[in-house]
Design a protein around this motif. Structure first.
Motif: not given
Length: 324
Positions: A138, A164, A254
């Motif tokens: 991320l 995501p 995400a």
């Protein structure tokens, strides 16, 4: 039955009964009980937004605009009173976000955006913090997103961020796609390609591979995932508040939850190295032989070196795309 120790105690069911939360509040927030005895948070508005923004769709919440004799409102109604304590926390958080706004329109944007922050948790998402590998991934995507925001603006960059949602590529634009890989700087000089679709050609689009070193470090060095997220949130709050809703939704998809504690992990990240995926680039790409799927392999960084590209080369194509 509404417990006496909640902000909704004393309000009557059978109609919309409300109580102003605070006379000192900048905006008109109310605790409310709806006709079916469902509790709610209400923001009274002078005008309905045109066009009406997208609202979160949550399993246990009903979020809508409604026009009453006293004027339009946005309400967030709890469908399941078993989550009353959590809902009160959500309401206070939403109100605190809206109170930071200077205008009613901005207060509404902030309130809806903060509700999106909660959508992952309340739709039944995982309650655990992201594991280290997911944090690294991320952070890598956020670093590339920041470059796209600077080049294209927040909303086009967020629209392009498809990772995501589980799309084959992390960023998908009209004429370009970007796949992002985060790796430990001191690890073996390889990156893991998770399936045959990640580096597969996309018709009429140019494909780029961005590789970043994301390393875990000890305090006081580096930053937590929460701090990497906060950097972009603050940027959007100053430059394009209307994009915060999209940002929050992407984070929730995400698996990032603002309530989670990421203080145990601190990270440093390198600028991304970009590579152009053209003929001759080393890869196993779809279509693969019949009967094979989920092909995972290690890609040597040394084999990628001849295909290195500058960010300026990537950006020039993206900027031209944005002008079309």
């Amino acid at each position: 039955m509404i417990p006496n120790d909640t902000p909704w105690s004393g309000l009557e069911a059978g109609k919309i009964d409300t109580r102003r939360i605070s006379a000192a509040a900048r905006w008109n927030w109310f605790w409310a009980v709806m006709p079916r005895a469902d509790v709610a948070l209400v923001l009274q508005l002078l005008n309905l937004p045109q066009p009406a923004p997208d609202l979160p769709k949550l399993r246990n919440l009903d979020i809508r605009f409604q026009t009453l004799p006293g004027g339009p409102i946005l309400y967030i109604r709890l469908k399941d009173n078993a989550q009353l304590e959590l809902f009160e926390t959500l309401c206070r958080d939403v109100m605190a976000a809206g109170e930071l706004a200077e205008t009613e329109a901005e207060a509404l944007e902030r309130a809806i955006g903060r509700t999106f922050r909660w959508h992952y948790l309340l739709r039944g998402g995982k309650l655990d913090v992201l594991p280290e590998e997911a944090q690294k991934g991320l952070i890598g995507e956020i670093e590339v997103l920041k470059l796209l925001i600077a080049s294209l603006g927040a909303k086009p960059a967020l629209t392009a961020w498809t990772g995501p949602s589980g799309a084959p590529k992390d960023f998908e634009l009209k004429t370009d796609c970007i796949e992002v890989k985060a790796r430990r700087g001191a690890s073996q000089p390889f990156v893991k390609i998770s399936n045959e679709h990640q580096l597969a050609d996309v018709p009429d689009r140019h494909l780029w591979l961005a590789i970043l070193a994301v390393d875990k470090v000890q305090p006081p060095h580096g930053r937590t995932l929460t701090e990497y997220v906060a950097e972009v949130t603050e940027l959007l709050e100053w430059t394009e508040p209307s994009a915060i809703m999209d940002w929050d939704l992407h984070l929730a998809d995400a698996g990032y939850d603002v309530l989670h504690d990421y203080s145990a992990w601190r990270w440093i990240v390198s600028p991304p190295d970009f590579h152009t995926i053209t003929e001759g680039f080393p890869r196993i790409a779809a279509p693969v032989p019949l009967g094979l799927s989920g092909v995972t392999y290690a890609l040597a960084l040394s084999a990628c070196a001849p295909f290195r590209a500058r960010w300026d080369d990537v950006r020039s194509g993206l900027v031209n795309e944005g002008q079309q």
